[in-house]
Enzyme design. Structure first.
Site, short mmCIF file in Angstrom:
data_model
loop_
_atom_site.label_atom_id
_atom_site.label_comp_id
_atom_site.label_asym_id
_atom_site.label_seq_id
_atom_site.Cartn_x
_atom_site.Cartn_y
_atom_site.Cartn_z
N HIS A 143 -33.47 -31.49 2.67
CA HIS A 143 -32.41 -30.66 2.11
C HIS A 143 -31.59 -31.41 1.07
O HIS A 143 -30.71 -30.84 0.44
CB HIS A 143 -31.46 -30.17 3.21
CG HIS A 143 -32.14 -29.41 4.29
ND1 HIS A 143 -32.65 -28.15 4.10
CD2 HIS A 143 -32.42 -29.72 5.57
CE1 HIS A 143 -33.21 -27.72 5.22
NE2 HIS A 143 -33.07 -28.66 6.13
N HIS A 157 -25.04 -38.50 -0.82
CA HIS A 157 -26.21 -37.66 -1.08
C HIS A 157 -25.92 -36.73 -2.24
O HIS A 157 -24.78 -36.66 -2.72
CB HIS A 157 -26.61 -36.88 0.18
CG HIS A 157 -25.54 -35.94 0.65
ND1 HIS A 157 -24.63 -36.29 1.62
CD2 HIS A 157 -25.21 -34.68 0.27
CE1 HIS A 157 -23.80 -35.29 1.81
NE2 HIS A 157 -24.12 -34.29 1.00
N HIS A 166 -26.62 -32.84 -4.30
CA HIS A 166 -27.02 -31.43 -4.33
C HIS A 166 -27.33 -31.11 -5.79
O HIS A 166 -26.63 -31.59 -6.69
CB HIS A 166 -25.88 -30.53 -3.84
CG HIS A 166 -25.44 -30.84 -2.44
ND1 HIS A 166 -25.98 -30.21 -1.34
CD2 HIS A 166 -24.54 -31.73 -1.95
CE1 HIS A 166 -25.42 -30.69 -0.24
NE2 HIS A 166 -24.54 -31.61 -0.58
N HIS A 192 -21.91 -36.33 -2.98
CA HIS A 192 -21.00 -36.37 -1.85
C HIS A 192 -21.05 -37.73 -1.17
O HIS A 192 -22.11 -38.15 -0.72
CB HIS A 192 -21.37 -35.29 -0.82
CG HIS A 192 -21.09 -33.90 -1.31
ND1 HIS A 192 -21.73 -32.79 -0.81
CD2 HIS A 192 -20.21 -33.45 -2.24
CE1 HIS A 192 -21.25 -31.71 -1.43
NE2 HIS A 192 -20.34 -32.09 -2.30
N THR A 227 -21.14 -28.61 4.42
CA THR A 227 -21.72 -27.51 3.64
C THR A 227 -23.13 -27.17 4.09
O THR A 227 -23.82 -26.39 3.45
CB THR A 227 -21.74 -27.84 2.13
OG1 THR A 227 -22.63 -28.94 1.91
CG2 THR A 227 -20.35 -28.19 1.62
N THR A 228 -23.57 -27.79 5.20
CA THR A 228 -24.87 -27.46 5.79
C THR A 228 -24.65 -27.12 7.26
O THR A 228 -23.65 -27.55 7.85
CB THR A 228 -25.84 -28.66 5.71
OG1 THR A 228 -25.29 -29.75 6.45
CG2 THR A 228 -26.09 -29.09 4.27
C1 SG4 Z 1 -26.75 -33.29 3.50
O1 SG4 Z 1 -27.80 -32.45 3.97
C2 SG4 Z 1 -26.85 -34.66 4.15
O2 SG4 Z 1 -28.15 -35.16 4.07
C3 SG4 Z 1 -26.38 -34.61 5.58
O3 SG4 Z 1 -26.40 -35.90 6.12
C4 SG4 Z 1 -24.96 -34.07 5.61
O4 SG4 Z 1 -24.46 -34.02 6.96
C5 SG4 Z 1 -24.97 -32.68 5.05
O5 SG4 Z 1 -25.47 -32.69 3.72
C6 SG4 Z 1 -23.56 -32.08 4.99
O6 SG4 Z 1 -22.71 -32.93 4.27
O7 SG4 Z 1 -21.13 -33.49 2.58
N1 SG4 Z 1 -22.65 -31.59 2.09
S1 SG4 Z 1 -21.78 -32.35 3.18
O8 SG4 Z 1 -20.88 -31.40 3.79
O9 SG4 Z 1 -23.08 -35.79 6.66
C7 SG4 Z 1 -23.56 -34.94 7.38
C8 SG4 Z 1 -26.82 -36.12 7.39
O10 SG4 Z 1 -26.76 -37.25 7.79
C9 SG4 Z 1 -23.15 -34.81 8.80
C10 SG4 Z 1 -27.33 -35.01 8.23
ZN ZN Z 2 -23.21 -32.57 0.52
#
Ligand code: SG4
Ligand code: ZN
Length: 285
Positions: free
Chosen positions: A69, A97, A99, A122, A223-224
């Site tokens: 993702h 990470h 988007h 982010h 956001t996920t």
């Molecule tokens: C991304 O999918 C990351 O890979 C996730 O990292 C992350 O979840 C998720 O986005 C949500 O993060 O800043 N967009 S966000 O709100 O950081 C977390 C993971 O390690 C918990 C799953």
């Molecule tokens: Zn994110």
């Protein structure tokens, strides 16, 4: 499995159905992302400057992974920290990470006065005094720093008007993005694959000269799925500029198209406004 989620409409749970996933909070009260309505944001003098520790460390990234993702860069433990910025706790940085979208006109999760940028970065930080499990269940357990990313004119363009990053003193982020995107072909085709990072890349090398003193603040969510309402959001006003060629190295094949949540909460409609920094205050109707 029946609990998979995705960003397009070709899986069991596209964004409009995320709230049906087990334990998901995706239709709750303080969902992210939001449209930042800058006119409605209100200056808050409690939002001081940030303190970034280890943002200049060129060996802090442990590995880069394809999560299915997002493209995620996981940091080594304990090297990078964030405090200040009006945060009420000290946070340790876990990962950052990205988007992005398939077109230049989409990809970011937050929007600025309805403008959607092609990418968003982010930086995810966890309260130092909590385990991740506990942080995910705490209203300010996580602090995520969001940066819009837009294409720079050309690698040779002058950086007129921008100022030097206070932490690193660097003004160009070209080498950082070159070094990072070099790894993407190694992981782009297999979900779960990882590649160790041996190139020197610091977070400052990616931020370059972006202004770190102008940002918006609101209480939101992941956001996920499961969309935990555990995130103190900071969205920096000015975008990071990245060469278009390098931005295009982020995969755009099936499964990696438009990896952003198109909408979330409506907090922005209830924001008050500020000049340098802003806060999103939920006002009862
Ligand atoms: C991304 O999918 C990351 O890979 C996730 O990292 C992350 O979840 C998720 O986005 C949500 O993060 O800043 N967009 S966000 O709100 O950081 C977390 C993971 O390690 C918990 C799953
Ligand atoms: Zn994110």
């Amino acid at each position: 499995d029946g609990h998979s989620w995705c960003y397009d409409s070709h899986c069991d749970h596209s964004p409009d159905k995320w709230h049906l996933l087990p334990d998901a909070k995706c239709a709750d009260e303080r969902q992210s992302p939001i449209d930042i309505v800058s006119e409605k944001a209100q200056f808050d003098e409690k939002l001081k400057s940030f303190k970034f520790k280890g943002f200049d460390n060129k060996h802090a990234i442990k590995y880069i992974t394809n999560t299915g993702h997002a493209v995620k860069c996981v940091l080594k433990d304990g090297l990078v920290e964030v405090s200040g910025g009006g945060l009420e706790h000290d946070y340790s940085t876990l990962q950052f990470h990205f988007h992005w979208g398939t077109a230049n006109s989409n990809g970011s999760e937050h929007t600025m006065d309805s403008k959607r940028y092609p990418m968003e970065m982010h930086i995810v930080n966890k309260r130092k005094d909590l385990t991740l499990d506990k942080a995910l269940k705490t209203h300010d357990g996580l602090a995520v720093l969001g940066f819009f990313i837009e294409a720079s004119q050309s690698s040779k363009s002058s950086s007129g008007g921008s100022h030097t990053n206070p932490t690193s003193g660097s003004t160009s982020n070209e080498a950082g993005w070159k070094n990072l995107t070099k790894y993407l072909p190694n992981i782009e085709n297999i979900v779960g694959s990882t590649v160790d990072v041996t190139e020197e890349i610091s977070i400052d090398d990616l931020l370059g000269s972006v202004n770190l003193h102008s940002f918006f603040r609101y209480d939101g969510s992941l956001t996920t799925p499961s969309c935990n309402e555990a995130v103190v959001w900071t969205v920096f006003k000015d975008p990071i500029k990245v060469e278009k060629d390098l931005m295009e190295k982020f995969p755009k094949h099936a499964g990696y198209q438009n990896v952003f949540r198109p909408g979330g909460g409506t907090c922005a409609s209830k924001m008050k406004w500020f000049v340098v920094a802003a806060v999103c205050v939920l006002v009862p109707d």
